[in-house]
Design a protein around this motif. Structure first.
Motif, short mmCIF file in Angstrom:
data_model
loop_
_atom_site.label_atom_id
_atom_site.label_comp_id
_atom_site.label_asym_id
_atom_site.label_seq_id
_atom_site.Cartn_x
_atom_site.Cartn_y
_atom_site.Cartn_z
N ILE A 6 0.61 -1.37 0.17
CA ILE A 6 -0.26 0.03 0.27
C ILE A 6 0.38 1.30 0.05
CG2 ILE A 6 -0.11 0.16 2.51
CD1 ILE A 6 -3.15 1.08 1.88
N ALA A 7 0.30 2.38 -0.99
CA ALA A 7 1.34 3.91 -0.76
C ALA A 7 0.28 4.48 -1.12
CB ALA A 7 2.25 3.50 -1.63
N VAL A 8 0.64 6.09 -0.49
CA VAL A 8 0.03 6.98 -0.43
C VAL A 8 1.01 7.94 -1.29
CG1 VAL A 8 -1.15 8.94 0.89
CG2 VAL A 8 -0.73 6.82 1.05
N SER A 9 0.43 8.82 -2.13
CA SER A 9 1.52 9.39 -2.32
C SER A 9 2.22 11.19 -1.53
CB SER A 9 1.08 10.20 -4.35
OG SER A 9 1.65 11.62 -4.30
N PRO A 10 3.21 11.46 -1.79
CA PRO A 10 3.67 12.68 -0.81
C PRO A 10 2.90 13.11 -0.80
CG PRO A 10 6.24 11.67 -1.64
CD PRO A 10 3.76 10.30 -2.77
N ASP A 11 2.01 13.53 -1.79
CA ASP A 11 1.09 15.01 -2.54
C ASP A 11 -0.01 15.17 -1.58
OD1 ASP A 11 3.32 16.26 -3.62
OD2 ASP A 11 2.27 15.46 -5.84
N HIS A 12 -0.55 13.61 -1.20
CA HIS A 12 -1.92 12.52 -0.24
C HIS A 12 -1.91 12.97 0.97
CE1 HIS A 12 -2.33 13.59 -5.07
NE2 HIS A 12 -3.31 13.49 -4.72
N ARG A 13 -0.55 13.16 1.31
CA ARG A 13 -0.40 12.43 2.45
C ARG A 13 -0.85 13.03 3.56
NH1 ARG A 13 4.67 8.40 4.26
NH2 ARG A 13 4.52 7.76 2.46
N ARG A 14 -1.80 12.26 5.32
CA ARG A 14 -2.84 13.39 6.00
C ARG A 14 -4.31 13.20 5.54
NH1 ARG A 14 0.11 11.09 9.53
NH2 ARG A 14 2.27 11.93 10.21
N LYS A 15 -4.35 13.03 4.09
CA LYS A 15 -5.70 12.99 4.39
C LYS A 15 -6.85 11.69 4.21
CE LYS A 15 -4.34 16.51 0.43
NZ LYS A 15 -4.15 16.22 -0.89
N GLY A 16 -6.18 10.69 4.82
CA GLY A 16 -7.59 9.75 4.85
C GLY A 16 -7.27 8.12 4.18
N LEU A 17 -6.34 8.76 3.12
CA LEU A 17 -6.53 7.70 1.70
C LEU A 17 -5.94 6.05 2.48
CD1 LEU A 17 -5.06 9.77 -1.20
CD2 LEU A 17 -7.81 10.07 0.06
N ALA A 18 -4.83 5.97 3.06
CA ALA A 18 -4.83 4.61 3.28
C ALA A 18 -5.65 4.07 4.21
CB ALA A 18 -2.87 5.16 4.22
N GLY A 19 -6.51 4.97 5.54
CA GLY A 19 -7.74 4.59 5.57
C GLY A 19 -8.27 3.85 5.16
N ALA A 20 -8.60 4.74 4.11
CA ALA A 20 -9.94 4.37 3.07
C ALA A 20 -9.26 2.40 2.05
CB ALA A 20 -10.47 5.64 2.27
N LEU A 21 -8.36 2.53 2.58
CA LEU A 21 -8.21 1.49 1.57
C LEU A 21 -8.12 0.93 2.26
CD1 LEU A 21 -5.15 2.91 -0.48
CD2 LEU A 21 -6.82 1.87 -1.97
N TYR A 22 -7.99 0.73 3.46
CA TYR A 22 -8.32 -0.46 4.55
C TYR A 22 -9.77 -0.84 4.52
CZ TYR A 22 -3.78 -2.11 5.46
OH TYR A 22 -2.26 -2.71 5.34
N GLN A 23 -10.87 0.05 5.01
CA GLN A 23 -11.60 0.24 5.00
C GLN A 23 -12.32 -0.42 4.24
OE1 GLN A 23 -12.97 0.65 8.28
NE2 GLN A 23 -11.08 1.22 8.88
N ASP A 24 -12.15 0.21 3.02
CA ASP A 24 -12.62 -0.57 1.61
C ASP A 24 -12.50 -2.79 1.42
OD1 ASP A 24 -13.73 -0.48 -1.47
OD2 ASP A 24 -11.34 -1.53 -1.53
N LEU A 25 -10.79 -1.95 1.79
CA LEU A 25 -10.27 -4.21 1.73
C LEU A 25 -11.13 -4.47 2.75
CD1 LEU A 25 -8.25 -6.18 0.62
CD2 LEU A 25 -6.93 -5.27 2.43
N PHE A 26 -11.30 -4.08 3.64
CA PHE A 26 -12.34 -5.05 4.51
C PHE A 26 -13.55 -5.02 4.58
CE2 PHE A 26 -9.81 -2.82 8.51
CZ PHE A 26 -8.71 -2.87 9.03
N ALA A 27 -14.38 -4.64 4.03
CA ALA A 27 -15.66 -4.43 3.43
C ALA A 27 -15.79 -5.92 2.44
CB ALA A 27 -15.85 -3.59 2.66
N LEU A 28 -14.72 -5.98 1.42
CA LEU A 28 -14.41 -6.68 0.35
C LEU A 28 -14.33 -8.11 0.76
CD1 LEU A 28 -12.47 -4.98 -2.10
CD2 LEU A 28 -14.70 -5.77 -2.90
N ALA A 29 -12.92 -7.86 1.90
CA ALA A 29 -13.26 -9.62 3.25
C ALA A 29 -14.01 -9.99 3.73
CB ALA A 29 -11.38 -8.91 3.67
N ARG A 30 -14.47 -8.97 4.27
CA ARG A 30 -15.76 -9.56 5.16
C ARG A 30 -16.74 -9.93 3.58
NH1 ARG A 30 -15.77 -4.50 7.72
NH2 ARG A 30 -15.20 -4.77 9.68
N ALA A 31 -16.97 -9.88 2.68
CA ALA A 31 -18.27 -9.89 1.88
C ALA A 31 -17.43 -11.68 1.21
CB ALA A 31 -18.61 -8.87 0.94
#
Length: 167
Positions: free
Chosen positions: A91-116
């Protein structure tokens, strides 16, 4: 697992048109992630349980489940521990997009896919040498717990294996 901050666009499937920028972003974080070629990235995307991006060219995540034909020693370690899982390979977040919740959004998306898909946990590894304290703190906040360690001779790295129960 706390909710991530809002993102400009929600995570979406990684398309062929994304591969160039994903490869470039992987190269920025090669020490933490490991090197990739364009051909290997395309191969990994095609066999991934989840290959997700946040646009515009902001972040990506690649994850595999227990059925993947994947030769990563970290993935293979988790396969010996668990019957069903989703493994975050990178998982990687561009330096220009850090601290915007993107890694958390990707993980929450993965949690939902994994549960399903009926997975019981999401797993990953974090470098302990060279150290990656930011990643440890991030994963701990999501509920990940240590389940082992390893030294990867071929990469000169020490890693800590982490797991998060989702089911």
């Amino acid at each position: 697992m706390s909710a991530p901050a809002a993102t400009a666009t929600p995570p979406a499937p990684m398309e062929a048109r994304d591969l160039d920028w994903v490869l470039a972003l992987n190269t920025v974080f090669e020490t933490e992630l490991s090197p990739l070629t364009a051909a290997r990235l395309a191969e990994l995307r095609d066999q991934a349980f989840a290959a997700r991006v946040v646009q515009p060219q902001a972040a990506f995540l690649l994850a595999f489940d227990q059925d993947a034909d994947y030769d990563s020693p970290n993935f293979l370690h988790f396969r010996t521990l668990y019957d069903r899982f989703a493994y975050v390979d990178r998982i990687a977040v561009s330096p220009d997009h850090r601290r915007k919740g993107l890694a958390g959004a990707l993980y929450q998306d993965l949690f939902a896919l994994a549960r399903a898909a009926g997975h019981q946990r999401v797993v990953c590894e974090v470098n302990s040498d060279p150290p990656n304290p930011g990643s440890f703190a991030f994963h701990e906040a999501l509920g990940f717990q240590e389940v082992g360690t390893a030294y990867l001779d071929d990469r000169g790295k020490r890693v800590v294996y982490l797991a998060c129960q989702i089911a």
